[in-house]
Design a protein around this motif. Structure first.
Motif, PDB file in Angstrom:
ATOM      1  N   PRO A  15      48.062  30.746  32.672  1.00  0.00           N
ATOM      2  CA  PRO A  15      48.471  31.392  31.212  1.00  0.00           C
ATOM      3  C   PRO A  15      47.116  32.259  30.838  1.00  0.00           C
ATOM      4  CG  PRO A  15      48.246  29.174  30.888  1.00  0.00           C
ATOM      5  CD  PRO A  15      48.172  29.255  32.512  1.00  0.00           C
ATOM      6  N   VAL A  16      47.549  33.206  30.134  1.00  0.00           N
ATOM      7  CA  VAL A  16      46.806  33.953  29.440  1.00  0.00           C
ATOM      8  C   VAL A  16      46.042  33.459  28.351  1.00  0.00           C
ATOM      9  CG1 VAL A  16      46.191  36.172  28.252  1.00  0.00           C
ATOM     10  CG2 VAL A  16      47.603  36.226  30.381  1.00  0.00           C
ATOM     11  N   PRO A  17      45.018  33.205  27.857  1.00  0.00           N
ATOM     12  CA  PRO A  17      44.334  32.395  26.761  1.00  0.00           C
ATOM     13  C   PRO A  17      45.042  33.152  25.504  1.00  0.00           C
ATOM     14  CG  PRO A  17      42.608  32.661  28.243  1.00  0.00           C
ATOM     15  CD  PRO A  17      43.812  33.537  28.715  1.00  0.00           C
ATOM     16  N   ALA A  18      45.292  32.187  24.600  1.00  0.00           N
ATOM     17  CA  ALA A  18      45.945  32.768  23.325  1.00  0.00           C
ATOM     18  C   ALA A  18      45.106  33.906  22.568  1.00  0.00           C
ATOM     19  CB  ALA A  18      46.253  31.691  22.267  1.00  0.00           C
ATOM     20  N   SER A  19      43.911  33.691  22.796  1.00  0.00           N
ATOM     21  CA  SER A  19      42.929  34.750  22.108  1.00  0.00           C
ATOM     22  C   SER A  19      42.999  35.939  22.779  1.00  0.00           C
ATOM     23  CB  SER A  19      41.412  34.051  22.142  1.00  0.00           C
ATOM     24  OG  SER A  19      41.248  33.812  23.516  1.00  0.00           O
ATOM     25  N   LEU A  20      43.472  36.097  23.951  1.00  0.00           N
ATOM     26  CA  LEU A  20      43.473  37.488  24.631  1.00  0.00           C
ATOM     27  C   LEU A  20      44.906  37.906  24.659  1.00  0.00           C
ATOM     28  CD1 LEU A  20      41.304  36.659  27.832  1.00  0.00           C
ATOM     29  CD2 LEU A  20      40.464  37.889  25.448  1.00  0.00           C
ATOM     30  N   ASP A  21      45.660  37.155  24.031  1.00  0.00           N
ATOM     31  CA  ASP A  21      47.216  37.690  24.100  1.00  0.00           C
ATOM     32  C   ASP A  21      47.433  38.641  22.770  1.00  0.00           C
ATOM     33  OD1 ASP A  21      50.028  38.078  23.986  1.00  0.00           O
ATOM     34  OD2 ASP A  21      50.835  36.036  24.128  1.00  0.00           O
ATOM     35  N   PHE A  22      47.176  39.834  22.913  1.00  0.00           N
ATOM     36  CA  PHE A  22      47.172  41.055  21.669  1.00  0.00           C
ATOM     37  C   PHE A  22      48.263  40.892  20.992  1.00  0.00           C
ATOM     38  CE2 PHE A  22      49.001  44.016  24.320  1.00  0.00           C
ATOM     39  CZ  PHE A  22      49.727  44.920  23.422  1.00  0.00           C
ATOM     40  N   TYR A  69      51.244  35.385  31.668  1.00  0.00           N
ATOM     41  CA  TYR A  69      50.710  34.711  32.572  1.00  0.00           C
ATOM     42  C   TYR A  69      49.738  35.858  33.433  1.00  0.00           C
ATOM     43  CZ  TYR A  69      53.251  30.406  32.210  1.00  0.00           C
ATOM     44  OH  TYR A  69      53.507  29.046  31.924  1.00  0.00           O
ATOM     45  N   THR A  70      48.589  35.276  34.107  1.00  0.00           N
ATOM     46  CA  THR A  70      47.941  36.193  34.836  1.00  0.00           C
ATOM     47  C   THR A  70      47.813  35.544  36.145  1.00  0.00           C
ATOM     48  OG1 THR A  70      45.850  37.804  34.896  1.00  0.00           O
ATOM     49  CG2 THR A  70      45.723  35.669  34.127  1.00  0.00           C
ATOM     50  N   SER A 118      46.288  42.919  34.610  1.00  0.00           N
ATOM     51  CA  SER A 118      44.892  43.818  34.610  1.00  0.00           C
ATOM     52  C   SER A 118      43.891  42.660  35.263  1.00  0.00           C
ATOM     53  CB  SER A 118      44.530  43.930  33.121  1.00  0.00           C
ATOM     54  OG  SER A 118      44.371  42.617  32.487  1.00  0.00           O
ATOM     55  N   SER A 119      44.438  41.501  35.881  1.00  0.00           N
ATOM     56  CA  SER A 119      43.546  40.551  36.504  1.00  0.00           C
ATOM     57  C   SER A 119      43.069  41.156  37.825  1.00  0.00           C
ATOM     58  CB  SER A 119      44.390  39.299  36.750  1.00  0.00           C
ATOM     59  OG  SER A 119      45.664  39.487  37.388  1.00  0.00           O
ATOM     60  N   ALA A 120      42.158  40.474  38.355  1.00  0.00           N
ATOM     61  CA  ALA A 120      41.612  40.889  39.539  1.00  0.00           C
ATOM     62  C   ALA A 120      42.341  40.794  40.737  1.00  0.00           C
ATOM     63  CB  ALA A 120      40.329  40.096  39.781  1.00  0.00           C
TER      64      ALA A 120
END
Length: 437
Positions: free
Chosen positions: A288-295, A278-279, A414-416
């Motif tokens: 939730p953090v998008p799957a594409s950004l979940d390294f 999450y963010t 790392s979110s705002a």
């Protein structure tokens, strides 16, 4: 990846804050202290009032969605005396956060990689004073930046390294190699173009060789700087052992310790066991953090600096093995001498950044260590050692108190907007009262 500081102890939260919204949390904290108290000498039990305060705090913050959920595990003298399981591993499905939930432990991978290196040293397969270039030739002609800023032609001026980078330099983050946290300098931005975690089409060998061509920030051994060193050590393990890093760790660390839910590659079949990452958006709302950004999930290469998934129950077994001097339940993964070397201060105040000296922290082999004789309730007890992870996870071993403890959440910081109620911050706020010393 870890913030290279352990959060300092702040004032305990007020009673009103602790009481707020307790009933709103769907998954209350679970204490196991009473169940085991009869098996632990009275002088070594944990403080009940401190545990209750910790539980109430976790419940409050999970209810407010500061984090989706938390799990904390605290053992003393080798006995798990308390587990808090609060909130959700996945909010949408109301899947609870438990001690068996798999989470991304990020930089808590680093001490595991260091343990693998120490095993190979014990085997005589490498030595800590060995030049890195003996194992990875791409580091043979390393150069050092004269300045972190580019010259008028847009180039980073360099000079030859005065000596070779050694395996010990990598273990102590004194190699001069950079990382992904420097966005301000020309040299930092150059390192960002060779992010080991983002080059998914490359093998680990290719990623590390690509990294090797960059200038160092300073001469090897000069000072401490958080770096790609453990990722390079992961490649060292592969070259020296002849196994990929996942296979090596499974055979030499995870399987012997019974860590069945620890891996770089959990696969889709374990998706329902893995906590959602999450963010918080600019308004402070959790999402939730998008799957594409979940390294971490779906990675195709194991890297020694981050990337492991584990659980509270699993990682406790690794931490307790370190606390025991390398042995757990009759299975030895390291010699006592190797653990002592890992958990001893090798980088002191003269080479540590000021913000870490403020917490009386030195550095061992991929572990932060509180200076013997200089620790305090604010930073830990003398000789405590451990490390945290980028997604809000933390563990420590406290030799003087017999405590092994860890806390896990799943938040991309790392979110705002990131609420201050992080797992590590909460844990460190309350741990002295929990230990009761």
């Amino acid at each position: 990846m870890s913030d290279p500081r352990w959060p300092l102890l702040s004032s305990l939260l007020g009673a009103a804050l602790l009481a707020a919204s307790l009933a709103a949390c769907s998954q209350p904290a679970v204490s196991t202290a009473e169940a085991v108290s009869e098996t632990v000498p009275a002088a070594r039990t944990l403080n009940g009032a401190g545990l209750a305060t910790l539980d109430a705090t976790l419940e409050t913050f999970a209810a407010a969605q500061a984090r989706s959920g938390y799990v904390a595990l605290i053992a003393r003298d080798g006995v798990v005396q308390h587990i808090s399981e609060t909130g959700f591993a996945d909010i949408e499905s109301a899947r609870p956060m438990t001690a068996d939930t798999m989470v991304r432990i990020a930089s808590m991978t680093k001490p595991v990689t260091a343990a693998a290196i120490m095993q190979l040293a014990e085997d005589g397969a490498l030595s800590l004073d060995q030049p890195l270039a003996d194992i990875i030739p791409a580091f043979a002609d390393t150069r050092v930046a004269v300045s972190v800023s580019a010259n008028g032609e847009g180039e980073i001026e360099t000079v030859p390294a005065e000596r070779a980078i050694t395996i010990e330099d990598l273990l102590t983050h004194t190699s001069g190699i950079g990382y992904v946290f420097d966005y301000e300098t020309d040299l930092g931005r150059l390192y960002l173009t060779r992010n080991v975690y983002e080059d998914r089409e490359m093998t680990l060998e290719e990623r590390i060789d690509h990294l090797a061509g960059l200038p160092l920030y300073f001469q090897p051994g000069e000072r401490w700087y958080y770096s790609w060193s453990n990722d390079i050590l992961g490649r060292v393990v592969e070259v020296v052992s002849g196994q990929d890093l996942e296979s090596y760790m499974q055979a030499r660390i995870f399987q012997p310790l019974g860590m069945d839910n620890t891996t770089f590659f959990p696969g889709e079949e374990r998706r329902e066991q893995i906590a959602t990452l999450y963010t918080h958006d600019e308004n402070g709302a959790i999402q939730p953090v998008p799957a594409s950004l979940d390294f971490a999930f779906g990675a195709n290469v194991a890297a020694g600096g981050a990337g492991l998934f584990s659980t509270a129950n699993d990682f406790f077994r690794f931490a307790q093995a370190l606390a025991n001097g390398g042995d757990l339940d009759g299975t030895r993964i390291l010699s006592a001498d190797s653990v002592a070397a890992m958990s001893r201060v090798h980088v002191g105040a003269d080479r540590m950044p000021a913000n870490m000296n403020a917490g009386n922290m030195g550095f061992g082999y991929s572990l932060g260590v509180i200076y013997e004789g200089h620790g305090s309730a604010a930073s830990g007890y003398p000789a405590d050692f451990g490390w945290g992870g980028y997604f809000d996870t933390d563990f420590f071993v406290s030799p003087s108190t017999g405590v092994v403890a860890l806390i896990l959440a799943q938040q991309d910081p790392s979110s705002a907007t990131t609420p201050r109620e992080g797992a590590r911050a909460i844990f460190r706020q309350h741990i002295q009262a929990v230990i009761g010393e």
